[in-house]
Design an enzyme around this catalytic site. Structure first.
Site, PDB file in Angstrom:
ATOM      1  N   HIS A  18       0.818  -1.214   0.000  1.00 46.66           N
ATOM      2  CA  HIS A  18       0.000   0.000   0.000  1.00 46.66           C
ATOM      3  C   HIS A  18       0.854   1.269   0.000  1.00 46.66           C
ATOM      4  CE1 HIS A  18      -0.244  -0.211   4.722  1.00 46.66           C
ATOM      5  NE2 HIS A  18       0.972  -0.265   4.274  1.00 46.66           N
ATOM      6  N   ASN A  19       0.378   2.246  -0.754  1.00 49.08           N
ATOM      7  CA  ASN A  19       0.992   3.573  -0.853  1.00 49.08           C
ATOM      8  C   ASN A  19       2.363   3.564  -1.528  1.00 49.08           C
ATOM      9  OD1 ASN A  19      -0.822   3.766   1.855  1.00 49.08           O
ATOM     10  ND2 ASN A  19      -0.813   5.718   0.768  1.00 49.08           N
TER      11      ASN A  19
END
Length: 349
Positions: free
Chosen positions: A245-246
């Site tokens: 994520h991210n």
């Protein structure tokens, strides 16, 4: 067998826009039934020699060749080009397009939401699900059991192979290829420890994938907790890659099989992660840097750096360390012998 069914004149037509030049030596009407390697090619097949050294060494039986220079030693018809490998890739692309061509239309077993939008000439295979307000662009192909989640967008001329899952609110650009079993937009791995328990942090961000990206089989690309996980234009991801994520992956990166990133990693443009390599939480890898096979970086990597090992070190230093490690058994024996002499003991004690 990779079918071609093209005359040499038609093959030259395929190469017209490839900027490799094209000079025919032989019969332009010769029909190439298929393509094969130099070693396996027969009299009705097309093959290629990547350089003059290969051409001089081969005794191929191929009926036609793509070559860097004409040779009279072989009886084959020849197309002489500046870059035989690049030219042959053009031919292989044509074969690949033809063998994977799908008729436009929606299979009766597919489920397409009334609020979904399908572009012109799309192909929707058996068991496909296109959910509420999803968008599939012109000429895109969704193979059997693929899924496009609510409000997600798939661009033009994309291919989603069987079993691909695009979760909700994901954006995919044009000419993207996603191979079987990949999941895009699954929840990132985020938990908050409270009173001895792990409390899930909802992952409410998204995933954005640029144009001309190719993603291998069984890849997972996690959605962001907030904002977006990003794969830049032209990047290529191998099988079994994990993008956390991210993570931000720049343009034209090469992420080889089994490579991975932890949450919030930042890869610049042109970065290479070799097989099994990885970037830890929040690590920034500069433009054009390369992490060698199974290399793990826990610190930021300067642009253009070439690192190896775990933890990551400059290549020259890592090679010196490995050379010393290979000598450790002998070094241990030498040290023990030295200690015995210092202590006045015999070699047999």
């Amino acid at each position: 067998m990779p079918r071609l069914e093209k005359t040499l004149d038609e093959v030259r037509g395929l190469l017209a826009d490839a900027d490799v030049g094209s000079e025919l030596h032989g019969d332009g009407g010769f029909l190439c039934r298929s393509v094969a390697s130099l070693e396996q090619a027969g009299p009705d097949q097309l093959s290629f020699a990547k350089d003059e050294r290969t051409l001089k060494a081969t005794n191929t039986r191929a009926g036609a060749l793509v070559v860097p220079a004409v040779t009279t030693r072989l009886a084959a018809h020849q197309i002489v080009v500046d870059d035989p490998f690049a030219a042959f890739v053009v031919v292989l692309r044509h074969i690949d397009r033809e063998r994977r061509r799908e008729d436009a239309g929606v299979h009766p077993s597919a489920v397409v939401a009334e609020s979904a939008s399908l572009g012109a000439d799309v192909s929707i295979g058996a068991g496909v699900a296109v959910r509420d307000r999803a968008v599939v662009g012109d000429r895109s192909v969704l193979h059997a059991n693929a899924c496009v989640g609510p409000r997600s967008e798939v661009g033009r001329d994309c291919v989603l192979f069987p079993g691909v899952a695009v979760m909700e609110d994901v954006t995919i650009g044009d000419r993207v290829v996603v191979h079987g079993g990949t999941v895009i937009g699954c929840d990132g791995y985020g938990y908050l420890q409270r009173e001895g328990r792990h409390v899930k942090i909802p992952q409410v961000g998204t995933v954005t994938i640029g144009d001309d990206v190719e993603i291998g089989s069984q890849v997972t690309i996690d959605r962001a907790a907030l904002d977006a996980t990003v794969i830049g234009h032209g990047s290529k991801l191998g099988d079994l890659v994990h993008i956390a994520h991210n993570t931000i992956v720049g343009e034209h990166c090469l992420i080889l099989p089994l490579a991975k990133t932890a949450g919030g990693a930042r890869l610049g443009d042109g970065v290479v992660l070799a097989g099994g390599a990885g970037a830890a939480d929040g690590v920034v890898v500069g433009d054009g840097a390369m992490l060698g096979g199974n290399t793990i970086s826990y610190r930021d990597v300067p642009a253009g750096a070439v690192l190896y090992g775990d933890p990551a070190r400059p290549k020259s230093r890592q090679l010196r360390i490995e050379a010393v490690l290979n000598r450790l058994p002998q070094m241990e024996r030498d040290l023990r012998a030295l200690l015995r002499r210092m202590e006045g003991r015999s070699e047999t004690e």
